[in-house]
Write an enzyme that holds these catalytic residues in place. Sequence first.
Site, PDB file in Angstrom:
ATOM      1  N   CYS A 384       0.842  -1.197   0.000  1.00 52.28           N
ATOM      2  CA  CYS A 384       0.000   0.000   0.000  1.00 52.28           C
ATOM      3  C   CYS A 384       0.883   1.255   0.000  1.00 52.28           C
ATOM      4  O   CYS A 384       1.461   1.579  -1.017  1.00 52.28           O
ATOM      5  CB  CYS A 384      -1.002  -0.043   1.136  1.00 52.28           C
ATOM      6  SG  CYS A 384      -2.440   0.968   0.750  1.00 52.28           S
ATOM      7  N   HIS A 510      -3.680  -4.925   0.147  1.00 51.64           N
ATOM      8  CA  HIS A 510      -3.138  -5.511   1.377  1.00 51.64           C
ATOM      9  C   HIS A 510      -3.220  -7.036   1.325  1.00 51.64           C
ATOM     10  O   HIS A 510      -4.194  -7.613   1.806  1.00 51.64           O
ATOM     11  CB  HIS A 510      -3.937  -5.024   2.586  1.00 51.64           C
ATOM     12  CG  HIS A 510      -3.779  -3.571   2.864  1.00 51.64           C
ATOM     13  ND1 HIS A 510      -2.891  -3.096   3.797  1.00 51.64           N
ATOM     14  CD2 HIS A 510      -4.381  -2.486   2.319  1.00 51.64           C
ATOM     15  CE1 HIS A 510      -2.968  -1.768   3.827  1.00 51.64           C
ATOM     16  NE2 HIS A 510      -3.859  -1.373   2.937  1.00 51.64           N
ATOM     17  N   GLU A 512      -1.781  -9.065   3.132  1.00 49.71           N
ATOM     18  CA  GLU A 512      -1.705  -9.636   4.491  1.00 49.71           C
ATOM     19  C   GLU A 512      -3.076  -9.997   5.058  1.00 49.71           C
ATOM     20  O   GLU A 512      -3.170 -10.834   5.952  1.00 49.71           O
ATOM     21  CB  GLU A 512      -0.964  -8.682   5.439  1.00 49.71           C
ATOM     22  CG  GLU A 512      -1.678  -7.386   5.810  1.00 49.71           C
ATOM     23  CD  GLU A 512      -1.453  -6.239   4.824  1.00 49.71           C
ATOM     24  OE1 GLU A 512      -1.125  -6.500   3.650  1.00 49.71           O
ATOM     25  OE2 GLU A 512      -1.633  -5.074   5.234  1.00 49.71           O
TER      26      GLU A 512
HETATM   27  N1  GLN Z   1      -2.057   6.724   2.701  1.00 48.40           N
HETATM   28  C1  GLN Z   1      -2.117   5.995   1.480  1.00 48.40           C
HETATM   29  C2  GLN Z   1      -3.434   6.161   0.769  1.00 48.40           C
HETATM   30  O1  GLN Z   1      -4.409   6.537   1.347  1.00 48.40           O
HETATM   31  C3  GLN Z   1      -1.814   4.512   1.716  1.00 48.40           C
HETATM   32  C4  GLN Z   1      -2.819   3.838   2.562  1.00 48.40           C
HETATM   33  C5  GLN Z   1      -2.335   2.544   3.164  1.00 48.40           C
HETATM   34  O2  GLN Z   1      -1.136   2.283   3.235  1.00 48.40           O
HETATM   35  N2  GLN Z   1      -3.254   1.715   3.637  1.00 48.40           N
HETATM   36  O3  GLN Z   1      -3.514   5.918  -0.409  1.00 48.40           O
END
Ligand code: GLN
Length: 538
Positions: A384, A510, A512
Amino acid sequence: MSTTKYIFVTGGVSSSLGKGIIAASLAKLLQARGYRVTIQKLDPYINIDPGTLNPYEHGECYVTQDGAETDLDLGHYERFLNVATSQANNVTTGRIYQSVIQKERRGEFLGKTVQVVPHITNEIKSRIQKLGKTGDYDIVITEIGGTVGDIESLPYIEAVRQLKWELGDDNALVIHLTLIPFLKAAGELKTKPTQHSVKTLMESGVNADILVCRTEHHISMDIRRKLALFCNVKQEAVIESIDASTIYDVPNLMLAEGLDTITLSKLKLSDATPPNLEHWNGFIKRLKNPKSEVQIGLIGKYVELQDSYKSILESLIHAGAENEVKVKVISIHSEHIDKTNIAESLKGLHGIIVAPGFGERGVEGKIEAVRYARENELPYFGICLGMQMAVIEYARNVLNLEGANSSEMNADTPYSVIDLMDEQKSITNKGGTMRLGAWKCNLKKNSIVEQVYNSETIEERHRHRYEYNDEYRDQFEAAGLIATGTNPDTGLVEIIEIPTHPWFVGVQYHPEYKSTVANPHPLFVAFVKAALDHSENE
Ligand code: GLN
């Protein structure tokens, strides 16, 4: 007559005793006997969901397939059971009040005074029974967050009391998880806090049927007898839960203590089929007999609290067992790294993960870590925000776009290589408004990810507002950073890779959240394998 059986798990004496692990372990044993089981978490706080909470509050925010932002215990449920959870599996006080108040505005209680009892308790009861009523489960386990005696927990305990009475003793039972502290000076385990906690429960009209006692030392027969007598439970219903070296040992420990058999006998369910834990035990065996060790750096800004990156840490455990290697995770605070100390900070590591995150704090350290991994052929896995950092690093140091950034970190950046998604531009509310849950992604032929997933299309869970800016795609690809996963409908770039690097993958989603004991996530498995290869080539 309901055919679904309900189990309530309450906690006493102290928080953090691991109600989620006990619930998941019991569920695992019941599932291994052929029962269809799900677990639900009720959280007594007023936030509608934990999506607006800092990870320092309750640890990571877990995301379900259907896009619910939930308590991290749902991650344990999925990892143990390998069954997806949903919006219905996590309910907070905020959500309960929100629905009751919305009903009041619609006029559903017209003429009546809306009160905690019966309106709030009815809403809680209906949320508990919602899963049972789907017909998909023989047993629903409901974990009540917090500790009995908390003001916030009272309506939940009252709802449990009413449901137990309505459903009858054969259809509902209460497991109370408590702590039996060991007083070093006296050299003794103490039962008094548990007696008090069970009494507090009784004052609300709820009897515990089973006591699960967390302890650092074995509980003698004498203590079991004492606990049974003073807490009003049968002696075989006093279950010892001794500290374990891994949470994955707990199902077997509970099996040895007979938690599943006492549960089944109280609920008048058959225990004729013994639990089939063959696959589970195969995993434990691999986990406990690693052939080598790799060191993985986890770079984030919430590293002081282990629970902040719970699902990533568990995914690495699954992937380690799959590779028969011990994964030693070294947590590195991204605010503590810069150009001058990066080589020293990442010394001895065989791979690094840059963690998800929000906001500007610690970002420059993460970008430095990406640069080091890219330039030194160190396996890199960006998740992410970690994927976004890899894009920014490439823009700055390979494309020479000075000051390139995400518009999240610098709204005035001359090169917003990561930018707010179009659909996010009109959104002002913070709660539940990110791009959430499962989205499809097409994988590019002959990419690392296509080989890893062994598939052309995947579905992974998301939680973000910002995205790879497609305007720069040609420049990135010409310079060697390739988009290897895209959303089939919007073209949104979900995965980037550097094919000339031994293993450099960044994913906007994600992975995970989908790794389980039964199905270790292929990306984590491949990343750990790459780290192992790296360690062998040193
Ligand atoms: N802050 C980033 C976004 O909103 C990544 C979000 C995250 O790592 N879950 O795109």
